[in-house]
Design an enzyme around this catalytic site. Structure first.
Site, PDB file in Angstrom:
ATOM      1  N   SER A  92     -51.533  -0.978   5.192  1.00  0.00           N
ATOM      2  CA  SER A  92     -52.823  -0.285   5.215  1.00  0.00           C
ATOM      3  C   SER A  92     -53.705  -0.984   6.235  1.00  0.00           C
ATOM      4  CB  SER A  92     -53.467  -0.400   3.823  1.00  0.00           C
ATOM      5  OG  SER A  92     -54.834  -0.087   3.857  1.00  0.00           O
TER       6      SER A  92
ATOM      7  N   TYR B 291     -55.605  -5.446  -3.967  1.00  0.00           N
ATOM      8  CA  TYR B 291     -55.028  -4.549  -2.946  1.00  0.00           C
ATOM      9  C   TYR B 291     -55.032  -5.229  -1.571  1.00  0.00           C
ATOM     10  CZ  TYR B 291     -54.165  -0.059  -0.574  1.00  0.00           C
ATOM     11  OH  TYR B 291     -53.634   0.968   0.179  1.00  0.00           O
TER      12      TYR B 291
HETATM   13  P1  NAD Z   1     -49.814   8.213  -4.372  1.00  0.00           P
HETATM   14  O1  NAD Z   1     -50.509   7.776  -5.601  1.00  0.00           O
HETATM   15  O2  NAD Z   1     -49.981   9.619  -3.885  1.00  0.00           O
HETATM   16  O3  NAD Z   1     -48.251   7.917  -4.489  1.00  0.00           O
HETATM   17  C1  NAD Z   1     -47.794   6.674  -4.922  1.00  0.00           C
HETATM   18  C2  NAD Z   1     -46.460   6.871  -5.609  1.00  0.00           C
HETATM   19  O4  NAD Z   1     -45.997   5.571  -6.021  1.00  0.00           O
HETATM   20  C3  NAD Z   1     -46.583   7.732  -6.863  1.00  0.00           C
HETATM   21  O5  NAD Z   1     -45.555   8.725  -6.886  1.00  0.00           O
HETATM   22  C4  NAD Z   1     -46.412   6.725  -8.000  1.00  0.00           C
HETATM   23  O6  NAD Z   1     -45.810   7.274  -9.158  1.00  0.00           O
HETATM   24  C5  NAD Z   1     -45.546   5.668  -7.336  1.00  0.00           C
HETATM   25  N1  NAD Z   1     -45.695   4.385  -8.005  1.00  0.00           N
HETATM   26  C6  NAD Z   1     -46.850   3.747  -8.288  1.00  0.00           C
HETATM   27  N2  NAD Z   1     -46.601   2.637  -8.992  1.00  0.00           N
HETATM   28  C7  NAD Z   1     -45.253   2.563  -9.143  1.00  0.00           C
HETATM   29  C8  NAD Z   1     -44.386   1.667  -9.801  1.00  0.00           C
HETATM   30  N3  NAD Z   1     -44.873   0.639 -10.518  1.00  0.00           N
HETATM   31  N4  NAD Z   1     -43.064   1.874  -9.745  1.00  0.00           N
HETATM   32  C9  NAD Z   1     -42.560   2.949  -9.082  1.00  0.00           C
HETATM   33  N5  NAD Z   1     -43.346   3.859  -8.477  1.00  0.00           N
HETATM   34  C10 NAD Z   1     -44.682   3.672  -8.501  1.00  0.00           C
HETATM   35  O7  NAD Z   1     -50.280   7.161  -3.254  1.00  0.00           O
HETATM   36  P2  NAD Z   1     -50.273   7.203  -1.673  1.00  0.00           P
HETATM   37  O8  NAD Z   1     -51.686   7.376  -1.275  1.00  0.00           O
HETATM   38  O9  NAD Z   1     -49.218   8.071  -1.130  1.00  0.00           O
HETATM   39  O10 NAD Z   1     -49.901   5.671  -1.367  1.00  0.00           O
HETATM   40  C11 NAD Z   1     -48.614   5.244  -0.973  1.00  0.00           C
HETATM   41  C12 NAD Z   1     -48.735   3.926  -0.229  1.00  0.00           C
HETATM   42  O11 NAD Z   1     -49.585   4.107   0.899  1.00  0.00           O
HETATM   43  C13 NAD Z   1     -49.347   2.800  -1.061  1.00  0.00           C
HETATM   44  O12 NAD Z   1     -48.677   1.578  -0.774  1.00  0.00           O
HETATM   45  C14 NAD Z   1     -50.779   2.748  -0.538  1.00  0.00           C
HETATM   46  O13 NAD Z   1     -51.336   1.472  -0.692  1.00  0.00           O
HETATM   47  C15 NAD Z   1     -50.563   3.097   0.914  1.00  0.00           C
HETATM   48  N6  NAD Z   1     -51.754   3.569   1.571  1.00  0.00           N
HETATM   49  C16 NAD Z   1     -52.414   4.685   1.117  1.00  0.00           C
HETATM   50  C17 NAD Z   1     -53.556   5.090   1.792  1.00  0.00           C
HETATM   51  C18 NAD Z   1     -54.320   6.308   1.349  1.00  0.00           C
HETATM   52  O14 NAD Z   1     -55.443   6.497   1.825  1.00  0.00           O
HETATM   53  N7  NAD Z   1     -53.784   7.169   0.491  1.00  0.00           N
HETATM   54  C19 NAD Z   1     -54.034   4.374   2.890  1.00  0.00           C
HETATM   55  C20 NAD Z   1     -53.342   3.261   3.321  1.00  0.00           C
HETATM   56  C21 NAD Z   1     -52.196   2.867   2.652  1.00  0.00           C
END
Ligand code: NAD
Length: 264
Positions: free
Chosen positions: A146, A159
């Site tokens: 991120s 985080y």
């Molecule tokens: P999301 O919540 O849409 O998806 C995350 C997925 O991970 C979900 O399907 C959830 O069930 C799964 N998950 C969570 N905890 C888990 C666990 N303990 N075991 C197995 N699966 C688990 O989130 P997203 O926004 O797609 O985020 C995905 C990645 O991208 C994360 O690492 C997040 O930090 C990173 N990220 C997101 C953003 C954003 O703005 N959405 C920005 C930068 C980085």
């Protein structure tokens, strides 16, 4: 000793490759599953949400892996020699969660869980995956970090600590694997339009008494010069690039997709 991936130019051919995406049931992980499957990969869709893992695996003819990465025992079992991680060619460490609170109110258990899912699990998964990658002289480790792997925000201690840690882990994996055909890189998005963030928009709009468009613009994208959310498919395209021939010399780097946030 780092032969290019198959596929011409910036194209990507993952036919015959096994690809594991954690958190593949939603958001960025799901977009990575779709993109890497379109490149010919056989997908393992890991998620703690059974229905989501199965639905996304079904979309691409992949295999669901229902595992809670916050469960240390389940993670250890998953990573046993001969298990499903032991012959993957591409590992995308993506699963993550957020908790927002000032340090003095941040629950220690929540801090530990975030570090477990976002640092310990990527370490154990990479540890289990690299012997096969080294043996065949090719592998790709892509970690969804991120902009918070490079910059801090208040109230996100776990985080930000976890994302900075994955940056360090990725660099060590890059140094150990680069000479053996195994690259490791991070992608660093700003705010991405995923269910997680869309939920935050609605909550913040209510809390601030602002229209949702204004929350995105002023609260979330205050530091970004491009005032829109990133689409999950844009992050997946960057992850795909890192698996391609064109990126075979990219190693130990952070690939930022933040609309200029960290240019300040
Ligand atoms: P999301 O919540 O849409 O998806 C995350 C997925 O991970 C979900 O399907 C959830 O069930 C799964 N998950 C969570 N905890 C888990 C666990 N303990 N075991 C197995 N699966 C688990 O989130 P997203 O926004 O797609 O985020 C995905 C990645 O991208 C994360 O690492 C997040 O930090 C990173 N990220 C997101 C953003 C954003 O703005 N959405 C920005 C930068 C980085």
């Amino acid at each position: 000793m780092n032969p290019p991936a198959r596929g011409a130019g910036s194209g990507l051919d993952l036919s015959g490759r096994r690809v594991l995406v954690t958190g593949g049931g939603s958001g960025i992980g799901r977009a990575c599953v779709l993109r890497l499957a379109a490149a010919g990969g056989t997908l393992l869709v890991l998620d703690r949400d059974e229905g989501a893992a199965e639905a996304v695996a079904d979309e691409v003819g992949g295999v669901p892996l229902v595992v809670d990465l916050g469960d240390r025992q389940a993670l250890a079992s998953l990573c046993e020699p001969g298990g499903p991680v032991s012959d993957v060619d591409v590992l995308v460490n993506n699963a993550g969660l957020q908790h927002v609170a000032p340090v003095e109110q941040f629950p220690p258990d929540r801090f530990a869980l975030i570090l477990q899912v976002m640092v310990q699990a990527p370490f154990e998964l990479a540890r289990a995956a690299v012997p096969h990658m080294y043996a065949q002289g090719w592998g790709r480790l892509v970690h969804v970090s991120s902009v918070h792997g490079l910059r801090a925000s208040a109230h996100k201690s776990a985080y930000v600590a976890a994302k900075h840690a994955i940056e360090g882990l990725s660099k060590v994996l890059a140094l150990e694997g680069g000479g053996r055909g195994v690259t490791s890189n991070t992608v660093c998005p700003g705010y991405v339009r995923t269910p997680l963030v869309e939920g935050q928009i609605a909550a913040q709009a209510q809390a601030h008494g602002l229209p949702e468009s204004e929350v995105v613009r002023t609260v979330m994208l205050g530091a970004s010069s491009i005032k829109r959310l990133i689409e999950p498919s844009e992050v997946a395209e960057l992850a795909a690039y890192l698996c391609s021939e064109a990126a075979s010399y990219a190693n130990g780097s952070a690939f930022v997709l933040d609309g200029g946030w960290s240019a300040r």
